[in-house]
Design an enzyme around this catalytic site. Sequence first.
Site, PDB file in Angstrom:
ATOM      1  N   ASP A   9     -38.703 -51.900-105.159  1.00 20.50           N
ATOM      2  CA  ASP A   9     -38.546 -52.839-106.264  1.00 20.50           C
ATOM      3  C   ASP A   9     -39.677 -53.848-106.217  1.00 20.50           C
ATOM      4  O   ASP A   9     -40.214 -54.153-105.149  1.00 20.50           O
ATOM      5  CB  ASP A   9     -37.195 -53.570-106.188  1.00 20.50           C
ATOM      6  CG  ASP A   9     -36.833 -54.250-107.507  1.00 20.50           C
ATOM      7  OD1 ASP A   9     -37.352 -53.827-108.565  1.00 20.50           O
ATOM      8  OD2 ASP A   9     -36.050 -55.203-107.486  1.00 20.50           O
ATOM      9  N   GLY A  10     -40.041 -54.332-107.386  1.00 20.18           N
ATOM     10  CA  GLY A  10     -41.037 -55.380-107.525  1.00 20.18           C
ATOM     11  C   GLY A  10     -40.464 -56.485-108.385  1.00 20.18           C
ATOM     12  O   GLY A  10     -39.566 -56.256-109.192  1.00 20.18           O
ATOM     13  N   GLU A  47     -44.188 -53.439-108.929  1.00 21.84           N
ATOM     14  CA  GLU A  47     -43.415 -52.190-108.904  1.00 21.84           C
ATOM     15  C   GLU A  47     -44.272 -51.049-108.351  1.00 21.84           C
ATOM     16  O   GLU A  47     -43.811 -50.271-107.502  1.00 21.84           O
ATOM     17  CB  GLU A  47     -42.916 -51.838-110.305  1.00 21.84           C
ATOM     18  CG  GLU A  47     -41.918 -52.811-110.892  1.00 21.84           C
ATOM     19  CD  GLU A  47     -40.510 -52.718-110.332  1.00 21.84           C
ATOM     20  OE1 GLU A  47     -40.256 -51.905-109.418  1.00 21.84           O
ATOM     21  OE2 GLU A  47     -39.639 -53.471-110.819  1.00 21.84           O
ATOM     22  N   ASP A  69     -36.033 -49.018-109.986  1.00 20.07           N
ATOM     23  CA  ASP A  69     -35.473 -49.464-111.261  1.00 20.07           C
ATOM     24  C   ASP A  69     -36.570 -49.671-112.312  1.00 20.07           C
ATOM     25  O   ASP A  69     -36.316 -50.198-113.386  1.00 20.07           O
ATOM     26  CB  ASP A  69     -34.630 -50.732-111.093  1.00 20.07           C
ATOM     27  CG  ASP A  69     -35.440 -51.933-110.645  1.00 20.07           C
ATOM     28  OD1 ASP A  69     -36.682 -51.859-110.564  1.00 20.07           O
ATOM     29  OD2 ASP A  69     -34.816 -52.979-110.358  1.00 20.07           O
ATOM     30  N   HIS A 124     -30.288 -54.510-110.827  1.00 19.95           N
ATOM     31  CA  HIS A 124     -29.244 -55.533-110.784  1.00 19.95           C
ATOM     32  C   HIS A 124     -27.877 -54.974-111.188  1.00 19.95           C
ATOM     33  O   HIS A 124     -27.102 -55.634-111.870  1.00 19.95           O
ATOM     34  CB  HIS A 124     -29.631 -56.729-111.662  1.00 19.95           C
ATOM     35  CG  HIS A 124     -31.002 -57.233-111.365  1.00 19.95           C
ATOM     36  ND1 HIS A 124     -31.310 -57.939-110.219  1.00 19.95           N
ATOM     37  CD2 HIS A 124     -32.165 -57.087-112.043  1.00 19.95           C
ATOM     38  CE1 HIS A 124     -32.597 -58.222-110.221  1.00 19.95           C
ATOM     39  NE2 HIS A 124     -33.136 -57.714-111.309  1.00 19.95           N
ATOM     40  N   ASP A 134     -34.882 -55.944-104.031  1.00 19.98           N
ATOM     41  CA  ASP A 134     -35.060 -57.090-104.914  1.00 19.98           C
ATOM     42  C   ASP A 134     -35.037 -58.389-104.113  1.00 19.98           C
ATOM     43  O   ASP A 134     -35.862 -59.273-104.328  1.00 19.98           O
ATOM     44  CB  ASP A 134     -33.976 -57.101-105.994  1.00 19.98           C
ATOM     45  CG  ASP A 134     -34.136 -58.272-106.939  1.00 19.98           C
ATOM     46  OD1 ASP A 134     -35.139 -58.304-107.685  1.00 19.98           O
ATOM     47  OD2 ASP A 134     -33.273 -59.168-106.928  1.00 19.98           O
TER      48      ASP A 134
END
Length: 149
Positions: A9-10, A47, A69, A124, A134
């Site tokens: 994740d970024g 990302e 994501d 999320h 995250d």
Amino acid sequence: MKKVELFTDGACSGNPGPGGWGAILRYGEAVKELSGGEAETTNNRMELTAAIRGLAALREPCQVVLTSDSRYLVDAVTKGWVWGWKKKGWKRTGNAPVLNVDLWEELLILLSRHQVEFVWVRGHAGHPENERCDRMAVAQIEKFRKASK
């Protein structure tokens, strides 16, 4: 070939702004967490960086299930856009330039080394590893915020 799971994740505060990335590598019971960031970047760069740093940490060619994501990352690869952009001299439809070419080129080198399956998950939404990545990314952003004060 070893079978490895990679979760990435970024995140970015402002776009551009301070950004962070997180990656979790899992091979059997072994788990390795990686994270980093930049003072001035974009969410998409973070990302891509998460995926690149995760894949680059593998010491030998592996079968990898990469879960992210980021539609930007997952769709560009699974729908073949990135290879089309490269073929057209890093131009998108309508001759618009592709952003983040440096990172896409780095990712393509790693994709040629590993057998990577991309899986998209909603961000999320309670996916444990995505949520952990995250948190790592946001923690990196906080380091840059504190450093700039």
